[in-house]
Design a protein around this motif. Sequence first.
Motif, PDB file in Angstrom:
ATOM      1  N   PRO A 102       0.832  -1.198   0.000  1.00  0.00           N
ATOM      2  CA  PRO A 102       0.000   0.000   0.000  1.00  0.00           C
ATOM      3  C   PRO A 102       0.860   1.238   0.000  1.00  0.00           C
ATOM      4  CG  PRO A 102       0.066  -0.966   2.187  1.00  0.00           C
ATOM      5  CD  PRO A 102       0.761  -1.927   1.264  1.00  0.00           C
ATOM      6  N   ALA A 103       0.308   2.333  -0.524  1.00  0.00           N
ATOM      7  CA  ALA A 103       1.066   3.567  -0.552  1.00  0.00           C
ATOM      8  C   ALA A 103       1.345   4.014   0.864  1.00  0.00           C
ATOM      9  CB  ALA A 103       0.269   4.633  -1.308  1.00  0.00           C
ATOM     10  N   THR A 142      -0.858  12.026   6.587  1.00  0.00           N
ATOM     11  CA  THR A 142      -1.326  11.268   7.744  1.00  0.00           C
ATOM     12  C   THR A 142      -2.827  11.094   7.668  1.00  0.00           C
ATOM     13  OG1 THR A 142       0.430  12.230   9.063  1.00  0.00           O
ATOM     14  CG2 THR A 142      -1.399  11.216  10.246  1.00  0.00           C
ATOM     15  N   GLY A 143      -3.263   9.878   7.854  1.00  0.00           N
ATOM     16  CA  GLY A 143      -4.690   9.607   7.791  1.00  0.00           C
ATOM     17  C   GLY A 143      -5.234   9.526   6.390  1.00  0.00           C
ATOM     18  N   ALA A 144      -4.376   9.551   5.361  1.00  0.00           N
ATOM     19  CA  ALA A 144      -4.850   9.457   3.980  1.00  0.00           C
ATOM     20  C   ALA A 144      -5.478   8.112   3.758  1.00  0.00           C
ATOM     21  CB  ALA A 144      -3.674   9.658   3.013  1.00  0.00           C
ATOM     22  N   PRO A 145      -6.485   8.028   2.883  1.00  0.00           N
ATOM     23  CA  PRO A 145      -7.158   6.746   2.655  1.00  0.00           C
ATOM     24  C   PRO A 145      -6.199   5.718   2.110  1.00  0.00           C
ATOM     25  CG  PRO A 145      -7.741   8.374   0.982  1.00  0.00           C
ATOM     26  CD  PRO A 145      -7.013   9.102   2.049  1.00  0.00           C
ATOM     27  N   VAL A 195      -6.632   7.768  -3.717  1.00  0.00           N
ATOM     28  CA  VAL A 195      -5.721   8.894  -3.501  1.00  0.00           C
ATOM     29  C   VAL A 195      -5.002   8.661  -2.184  1.00  0.00           C
ATOM     30  CG1 VAL A 195      -5.525  11.379  -3.164  1.00  0.00           C
ATOM     31  CG2 VAL A 195      -7.150  10.472  -4.839  1.00  0.00           C
ATOM     32  N   ALA A 196      -3.696   8.482  -2.249  1.00  0.00           N
ATOM     33  CA  ALA A 196      -2.913   8.160  -1.058  1.00  0.00           C
ATOM     34  C   ALA A 196      -2.489   9.404  -0.289  1.00  0.00           C
ATOM     35  CB  ALA A 196      -1.673   7.355  -1.457  1.00  0.00           C
ATOM     36  N   ALA A 197      -2.350  10.548  -0.982  1.00  0.00           N
ATOM     37  CA  ALA A 197      -1.917  11.771  -0.305  1.00  0.00           C
ATOM     38  C   ALA A 197      -2.304  12.987  -1.134  1.00  0.00           C
ATOM     39  CB  ALA A 197      -0.407  11.748  -0.067  1.00  0.00           C
ATOM     40  N   ARG A 198      -2.590  14.072  -0.426  1.00  0.00           N
ATOM     41  CA  ARG A 198      -2.867  15.357  -1.067  1.00  0.00           C
ATOM     42  C   ARG A 198      -1.995  16.416  -0.413  1.00  0.00           C
ATOM     43  NH1 ARG A 198      -7.913  14.988  -3.776  1.00  0.00           N
ATOM     44  NH2 ARG A 198      -9.208  13.230  -3.082  1.00  0.00           N
ATOM     45  N   ARG A 199      -1.274  17.168  -1.232  1.00  0.00           N
ATOM     46  CA  ARG A 199      -0.412  18.240  -0.726  1.00  0.00           C
ATOM     47  C   ARG A 199      -0.669  19.522  -1.504  1.00  0.00           C
ATOM     48  NH1 ARG A 199       2.425  13.709  -1.539  1.00  0.00           N
ATOM     49  NH2 ARG A 199       2.943  14.471  -3.625  1.00  0.00           N
TER      50      ARG A 199
END
Length: 410
Positions: A150-151, A168-171, A284-288
């Motif tokens: 997993p990512a 942190t806490g990304a799906p 979506v593993a992360a949003r920045r």
Amino acid sequence: MSEAEDFARLMRGLKERAGLSYGALARRLHTSTSTLHRYCKGEALPAEFAVVDRFARACGATREEALDLHRAWLLADARRRAGAAEVPEPEPTVVVMPEPEPEPEPVARRAWYRRRAAVVAAAGAAAGAVAVALLAATGPGPGAPHAGTPAGPSAPAPAGSGSAPAATGAPQATPPTASAGTGSGSTAPQPVRTSASPPASAPGRDPVAPLKAAVRSHVWTAGCDHAYLSERGPGAVPPPPVEADAPAWAAAQRAVHAGTQIVEVTLHGTGEGAVVLEDLEVRVAARRKPPAWNVYQMSQGCGGGLTPAAFAVNLDAPRPLARPVAGNDGGSTLPAPAFPLRVSAAEPAVLRVEAATTGCDCDWFLDLRWTGPSGSGTLRIDEGGRPLRTSAASGRPVYGYAPEQGRWAR
């Protein structure tokens, strides 16, 4: 007669029978007249399978003639790659999980998007291909299987490497059985290598996917239109590459896909039974916050009469979905792709996913759910075990390359 000469002979035969000039054909293939002339003389080989497909259709080739032309291109392309493989390079852009057996020879059943096939030549009996996401489908090359993960958190990296930190806490999705990814640090053309079958799945986990997959994450619109974000100034960025060299160029510039990213996945079964592709889920593993980098356009303008059908993904949505979108080929509608889809060793399929964002620097991947003779499971589609990465580019300085000046200019 060499493989390239045999391919050129078939091209000349179709052209002469169709009575079309090099100029007329070149416009339909979105290439130059001189380049097409070199193809027909055996002095060059198309780098993309889509060119071969458009040529066959423009010349009115029958199903059998198109099959012969596709087979000849696969063999010639494999011969070219075999020569390139003599030079040591980083790992290529190919993946999968099943058995390293000779590839069956796929053929397009109808007009959908054709991609360049990364294959080790193994001429076989003619097989009909399943139409999936665009103008046609052809089989991928064998690749190295690896366990999917997993990512997770990692250091920021460009589109070339596919790695970036996960919020942190990304799906997070449940770890799939296997991962299909691309390595973009190698130069093109990339050699194709085979590897042993993966170990049997552990008790309690999904069965090993009876699929082979090849992933291309640097696909440009019409083969020429794309943009990248890079923190480097225009004086430190080399001229734009051709599409085939984009992975190496992007990795060297630590570049990220700007605004949009097209990913193509070619799949086919590895056993005797058929495999049903049930659904494609976006994770979506992360949003920045998008980086304040420069945008570098790969073309000053291009295009043609072809808009491939695809799955469109809005990465800015709270829960992105892969939505089928119809395409257009010279005024003819290309039906939107739809699940379920059936693939087998003789019926490959190409999935094209077009992701876009206007508000985030996103790490993402795809989960492909399948059902086959051995059971059902999920195949992760990513960047060699790392998430894909696409970043918004609104409000950033945009540069285009000026050939007459030999530099990037705004």
